[in-house]
Design an enzyme around this catalytic site. Structure first.
Site, PDB file in Angstrom:
ATOM      1  N   TYR A 111      -4.464  -1.678  10.299  1.00 58.07           N
ATOM      2  CA  TYR A 111      -5.064  -0.901   9.207  1.00 58.07           C
ATOM      3  C   TYR A 111      -5.216  -1.695   7.914  1.00 58.07           C
ATOM      4  O   TYR A 111      -6.045  -1.365   7.088  1.00 58.07           O
ATOM      5  CB  TYR A 111      -4.234   0.367   8.954  1.00 58.07           C
ATOM      6  CG  TYR A 111      -4.603   1.474   9.902  1.00 58.07           C
ATOM      7  CD1 TYR A 111      -5.603   2.383   9.566  1.00 58.07           C
ATOM      8  CD2 TYR A 111      -3.998   1.579  11.152  1.00 58.07           C
ATOM      9  CE1 TYR A 111      -5.968   3.374  10.451  1.00 58.07           C
ATOM     10  CE2 TYR A 111      -4.365   2.582  12.042  1.00 58.07           C
ATOM     11  CZ  TYR A 111      -5.354   3.481  11.680  1.00 58.07           C
ATOM     12  OH  TYR A 111      -5.734   4.460  12.558  1.00 58.07           O
TER      13      TYR A 111
ATOM     14  N   ASP B  79      -4.479 -11.592  16.495  1.00 60.43           N
ATOM     15  CA  ASP B  79      -3.724 -10.417  16.943  1.00 60.43           C
ATOM     16  C   ASP B  79      -3.164 -10.694  18.334  1.00 60.43           C
ATOM     17  O   ASP B  79      -3.784 -11.425  19.121  1.00 60.43           O
ATOM     18  CB  ASP B  79      -4.627  -9.181  16.959  1.00 60.43           C
ATOM     19  CG  ASP B  79      -3.813  -7.898  16.865  1.00 60.43           C
ATOM     20  OD1 ASP B  79      -3.724  -7.330  15.762  1.00 60.43           O
ATOM     21  OD2 ASP B  79      -3.226  -7.477  17.901  1.00 60.43           O
TER      22      ASP B  79
ATOM     23  N   LYS C 151       6.705  -2.419  -4.078  1.00 61.19           N
ATOM     24  CA  LYS C 151       6.027  -1.715  -2.979  1.00 61.19           C
ATOM     25  C   LYS C 151       6.910  -0.583  -2.431  1.00 61.19           C
ATOM     26  O   LYS C 151       6.469   0.548  -2.231  1.00 61.19           O
ATOM     27  CB  LYS C 151       5.697  -2.718  -1.870  1.00 61.19           C
ATOM     28  CG  LYS C 151       5.286  -2.106  -0.563  1.00 61.19           C
ATOM     29  CD  LYS C 151       3.938  -1.447  -0.671  1.00 61.19           C
ATOM     30  CE  LYS C 151       3.658  -0.550   0.505  1.00 61.19           C
ATOM     31  NZ  LYS C 151       2.326  -0.029   0.529  1.00 61.19           N
TER      32      LYS C 151
ATOM     33  N   ARG D  51       3.891  17.143 -19.610  1.00 59.77           N
ATOM     34  CA  ARG D  51       4.685  16.049 -19.055  1.00 59.77           C
ATOM     35  C   ARG D  51       5.285  16.390 -17.692  1.00 59.77           C
ATOM     36  O   ARG D  51       6.249  15.776 -17.254  1.00 59.77           O
ATOM     37  CB  ARG D  51       5.792  15.643 -20.050  1.00 59.77           C
ATOM     38  CG  ARG D  51       5.272  14.830 -21.229  1.00 59.77           C
ATOM     39  CD  ARG D  51       6.303  14.582 -22.295  1.00 59.77           C
ATOM     40  NE  ARG D  51       6.758  15.811 -22.934  1.00 59.77           N
ATOM     41  CZ  ARG D  51       6.066  16.479 -23.855  1.00 59.77           C
ATOM     42  NH1 ARG D  51       4.888  16.026 -24.241  1.00 59.77           N
ATOM     43  NH2 ARG D  51       6.524  17.603 -24.375  1.00 59.77           N
TER      44      ARG D  51
ATOM     45  N   CYS E 248       4.182   5.054   6.287  1.00 59.33           N
ATOM     46  CA  CYS E 248       4.623   4.360   5.067  1.00 59.33           C
ATOM     47  C   CYS E 248       5.664   5.167   4.308  1.00 59.33           C
ATOM     48  O   CYS E 248       6.801   4.760   4.176  1.00 59.33           O
ATOM     49  CB  CYS E 248       3.421   4.084   4.173  1.00 59.33           C
ATOM     50  SG  CYS E 248       2.081   3.305   5.064  1.00 59.33           S
TER      51      CYS E 248
ATOM     52  N   ARG F 136      -0.267   9.888  14.061  1.00 62.09           N
ATOM     53  CA  ARG F 136       1.006   9.172  14.172  1.00 62.09           C
ATOM     54  C   ARG F 136       2.009   9.648  13.129  1.00 62.09           C
ATOM     55  O   ARG F 136       1.663   9.856  11.975  1.00 62.09           O
ATOM     56  CB  ARG F 136       0.764   7.671  14.035  1.00 62.09           C
ATOM     57  CG  ARG F 136       0.057   7.119  15.270  1.00 62.09           C
ATOM     58  CD  ARG F 136      -0.310   5.679  15.104  1.00 62.09           C
ATOM     59  NE  ARG F 136      -1.197   5.497  13.980  1.00 62.09           N
ATOM     60  CZ  ARG F 136      -1.477   4.309  13.442  1.00 62.09           C
ATOM     61  NH1 ARG F 136      -0.924   3.232  13.931  1.00 62.09           N
ATOM     62  NH2 ARG F 136      -2.303   4.214  12.434  1.00 62.09           N
TER      63      ARG F 136
HETATM   64  N1  SAJ Z   1       2.138  14.696   1.133  1.00 58.04           N
HETATM   65  C1  SAJ Z   1       2.679  15.925   0.781  1.00 58.04           C
HETATM   66  N2  SAJ Z   1       2.499  16.384  -0.505  1.00 58.04           N
HETATM   67  C2  SAJ Z   1       1.793  15.665  -1.424  1.00 58.04           C
HETATM   68  C3  SAJ Z   1       1.252  14.409  -1.058  1.00 58.04           C
HETATM   69  C4  SAJ Z   1       1.449  13.941   0.242  1.00 58.04           C
HETATM   70  O1  SAJ Z   1       3.313  16.613   1.581  1.00 58.04           O
HETATM   71  O2  SAJ Z   1       1.651  16.163  -2.559  1.00 58.04           O
HETATM   72  C5  SAJ Z   1       2.352  14.185   2.501  1.00 58.04           C
HETATM   73  C6  SAJ Z   1       1.057  14.020   3.289  1.00 58.04           C
HETATM   74  O3  SAJ Z   1       0.644  15.243   3.836  1.00 58.04           O
HETATM   75  C7  SAJ Z   1       1.461  13.003   4.332  1.00 58.04           C
HETATM   76  C8  SAJ Z   1       2.465  12.135   3.587  1.00 58.04           C
HETATM   77  O4  SAJ Z   1       2.854  12.863   2.446  1.00 58.04           O
HETATM   78  O5  SAJ Z   1       2.109  13.635   5.419  1.00 58.04           O
HETATM   79  C9  SAJ Z   1       1.952  10.772   3.180  1.00 58.04           C
HETATM   80  O6  SAJ Z   1       0.624  10.854   2.689  1.00 58.04           O
HETATM   81  P1  SAJ Z   1       0.126  10.139   1.349  1.00 58.04           P
HETATM   82  O7  SAJ Z   1      -1.293  10.482   1.119  1.00 58.04           O
HETATM   83  O8  SAJ Z   1       1.059  10.435   0.248  1.00 58.04           O
HETATM   84  O9  SAJ Z   1       0.335   8.586   1.629  1.00 58.04           O
HETATM   85  P2  SAJ Z   1      -0.091   7.556   2.810  1.00 58.04           P
HETATM   86  O10 SAJ Z   1       1.078   7.399   3.721  1.00 58.04           O
HETATM   87  O11 SAJ Z   1      -1.398   7.837   3.411  1.00 58.04           O
HETATM   88  O12 SAJ Z   1      -0.279   6.205   1.917  1.00 58.04           O
HETATM   89  C10 SAJ Z   1       0.790   5.775   1.077  1.00 58.04           C
HETATM   90  C11 SAJ Z   1       0.211   5.455  -0.317  1.00 58.04           C
HETATM   91  N3  SAJ Z   1       1.310   5.266  -1.268  1.00 58.04           N
HETATM   92  C12 SAJ Z   1       1.363   5.926  -2.448  1.00 58.04           C
HETATM   93  O13 SAJ Z   1       0.529   6.737  -2.785  1.00 58.04           O
HETATM   94  C13 SAJ Z   1       2.506   5.583  -3.343  1.00 58.04           C
HETATM   95  C14 SAJ Z   1      -0.676   4.199  -0.255  1.00 58.04           C
HETATM   96  O14 SAJ Z   1      -1.127   3.822  -1.548  1.00 58.04           O
HETATM   97  C15 SAJ Z   1       0.110   3.044   0.387  1.00 58.04           C
HETATM   98  O15 SAJ Z   1      -0.675   1.858   0.472  1.00 58.04           O
HETATM   99  C16 SAJ Z   1       0.499   3.476   1.791  1.00 58.04           C
HETATM  100  O16 SAJ Z   1       1.386   4.621   1.658  1.00 58.04           O
HETATM  101  C17 SAJ Z   1       1.191   2.312   2.466  1.00 58.04           C
HETATM  102  O17 SAJ Z   1       0.535   1.626   3.268  1.00 58.04           O
HETATM  103  O18 SAJ Z   1       2.338   2.021   2.121  1.00 58.04           O
END
Ligand code: SAJ
Length: 422
Positions: free
Chosen positions: A13, A33, A218, A258, A272, A345
């Site tokens: 990805y 890969d 990170k 805030r 992640c 996943r």
């Molecule tokens: N989720 C909630 N409530 C929210 C936001 C998200 O329950 O308010 C849940 C989502 O439904 C999902 C999970 O969190 O199950 C993760 O989703 P996400 O959109 O927060 O994040 P990812 O895993 O798709 O991507 C994250 C991102 N990190 C941050 O926003 C700090 C992305 O920028 C990173 O590059 C990525 O992890 C990574 O590769 O580490």
């Protein structure tokens, strides 16, 4: 930079979009890969992952000869490592999962064989603090004929940096270009060399720090999001007990200049946010109390949802004594780990649907507009469309806030809405 050859190790990805961006900037890119099928597919100009905008860039870059893939490592001027860093969940690590660095180690050992004086190695994989130093150690162990930053500082033959990927799946092609980058070189010269490479296509700022801080940054970003979601999930359970609409509560609280509370859901999924906080906990188990607790709150949220379903079944049976539990139809809406994607996943929705299928004696309908076939472990359920589920189910369990589910809501039956859209 004109004739620079770039090797991207790990075509998942992050690696494949990164390789595609360099290749579309007319750099010669070799993608490496271990999966021969992935390599073959890319060499045909096709892709094996779903990411908007990626397919056309890859096909273009392959047809112009800028991008090719291979299983064996080849000489290059810049090496990006974008391999997975999962955690180990064996019996010895049941309490705190431990990061598994084997993919990075084996990538390092393979790159070492083709390394030459002047090359740059950039680690992008999410990694526990200290991994870049380990990487430098693995490279130097293999190549006593070259000098490395840990022993020769600015004079080293090889430059090494940690530059974490921070892009959001679904928006990777845009965020790769626009997001700021954290550049953690083992020396200043390493950072400068890495920035020069990224500036090929990155329009965001490249901010320099040391490798350890870059690694921790990170992990901190994702742990911070996990803690914020845990707060929202905890609130949702408290509000349920106190008969308060948590989404109204959060919307009201967020009117404070805030306060910015995230949204509760059925749990946290993806590869992640649910993984990276453990890298901090495993390195500082005594001190990382809040981060560990947040992981546990988010991991337990699916179990709370399942209890809600059990209660709903009991209430339906109480309301109609002629019904038995085998007469009840449950519909689960959504399986993906977040809205409008097909990625199942580590999805809490899959965990919940699986448990409901296992415990319920009759029909469980699963509505997931982004897939055509249910995964094998959900084979006891029936993939259904939304209209059938709306008309047949006694209990409607909303698990993912896909846009397709926002257009209408069920008119009959019990609704359990874990996302607050109905
Ligand atoms: N989720 C909630 N409530 C929210 C936001 C998200 O329950 O308010 C849940 C989502 O439904 C999902 C999970 O969190 O199950 C993760 O989703 P996400 O959109 O927060 O994040 P990812 O895993 O798709 O991507 C994250 C991102 N990190 C941050 O926003 C700090 C992305 O920028 C990173 O590059 C990525 O992890 C990574 O590769 O580490």
């Amino acid at each position: 930079m004109q004739d620079t050859v770039i090797s991207v190790v790990g075509l998942g990805y992050i690696g494949l979009p990164t390789a595609a961006m360099f290749a579309s900037s007319d750099k010669r890119v070799i993608g490496i890969d271990i999966d021969q099928n992935v390599v073959d597919q890319i060499n045909l100009g096709e892709i094996h992952i779903v990411e908007p905008g990626l397919a056309s860039i890859v096909s273009n870059a392959v047809s112009k000869g800028y991008l090719s893939a291979a299983v064996t490592h080849q000489p290059a001027d810049v090496f990006f490592i974008a391999v997975p860093t999962p955690f180990l969940l064996d019996e010895a690590h049941i309490d705190i999962p431990q990061p598994d660095l084997r993919y990075i180690e084996s990538a390092a050992k393979a790159i070492a064989k083709v390394l030459k004086k002047g090359d740059i190695v950039i680690l992008e994989s999410t990694s526990p603090v200290g991994t870049t130093e380990k990487l430098a150690g693995w490279l130097s162990q293999e190549r006593a004929d070259l000098t490395f930053p840990q022993t020769h500082n600015e004079e080293s033959d090889i430059r090494i940096a940690y530059c974490p990927e921070r892009v959001l799946p679904g928006q990777i092609m845009r965020e790769l270009v626009e997001n700021d980058r954290i550049v953690g070189g083992l020396t200043n010269r390493c950072s400068k060399a890495a920035i020069k490479v990224y500036k090929t296509f990155v329009r965001g700022k490249c901010v320099v720090t040391n490798a350890r801080t870059a690694e921790m940054a990170k992990l901190t970003e994702n742990a911070s999001r996990d803690v914020s979601i845990a707060f929202a999930n905890e609130l949702s359970i408290i509000c349920d007990q106190l008969h308060i609409d948590v989404w109204e509560l959060i919307a009201l609280s967020n009117r404070h200049p805030r306060v910015n509370i995230l949204q509760p859901g059925p749990g946290v999924g993806g590869h992640c946010i649910a993984v990276d906080p453990w890298f901090i906990v495993s390195q500082s188990p005594i001190n990382a109390k809040l981060i560990k607790q947040a992981r546990s709150i988010n991991d337990q949220k699916p179990l709370w949802v399942i209890e809600k379903v059990k209660l709903a079944i009991a209430n339906v049976l109480l309301a109609d004594p002629l019904k038995s539990s085998s007469d009840i139809t449950i519909a689960c809406y959504g399986l993906a780990f977040k809205p409008n994607i097909d990625d199942l996943r580590e999805s809490p929705a899959v965990v919940i649907a699986k448990k409901i299928i296992a415990m319920h004696s009759t029909t469980v309908l699963v509505v997931e507009p982004n897939i055509v076939k249910l995964p094998l472990d959900l084979k006891g359920g029936l993939l259904s469309n939304i209209d059938i589920a709306f008309s047949k189910a006694d209990i409607h369990l909303l698990l993912v806030d896909h846009d397709a589910f926002k257009l209408a809501r069920p008119s009959d039956g019990v609704i359990i809405d874990t996302r607050g859209i109905w």
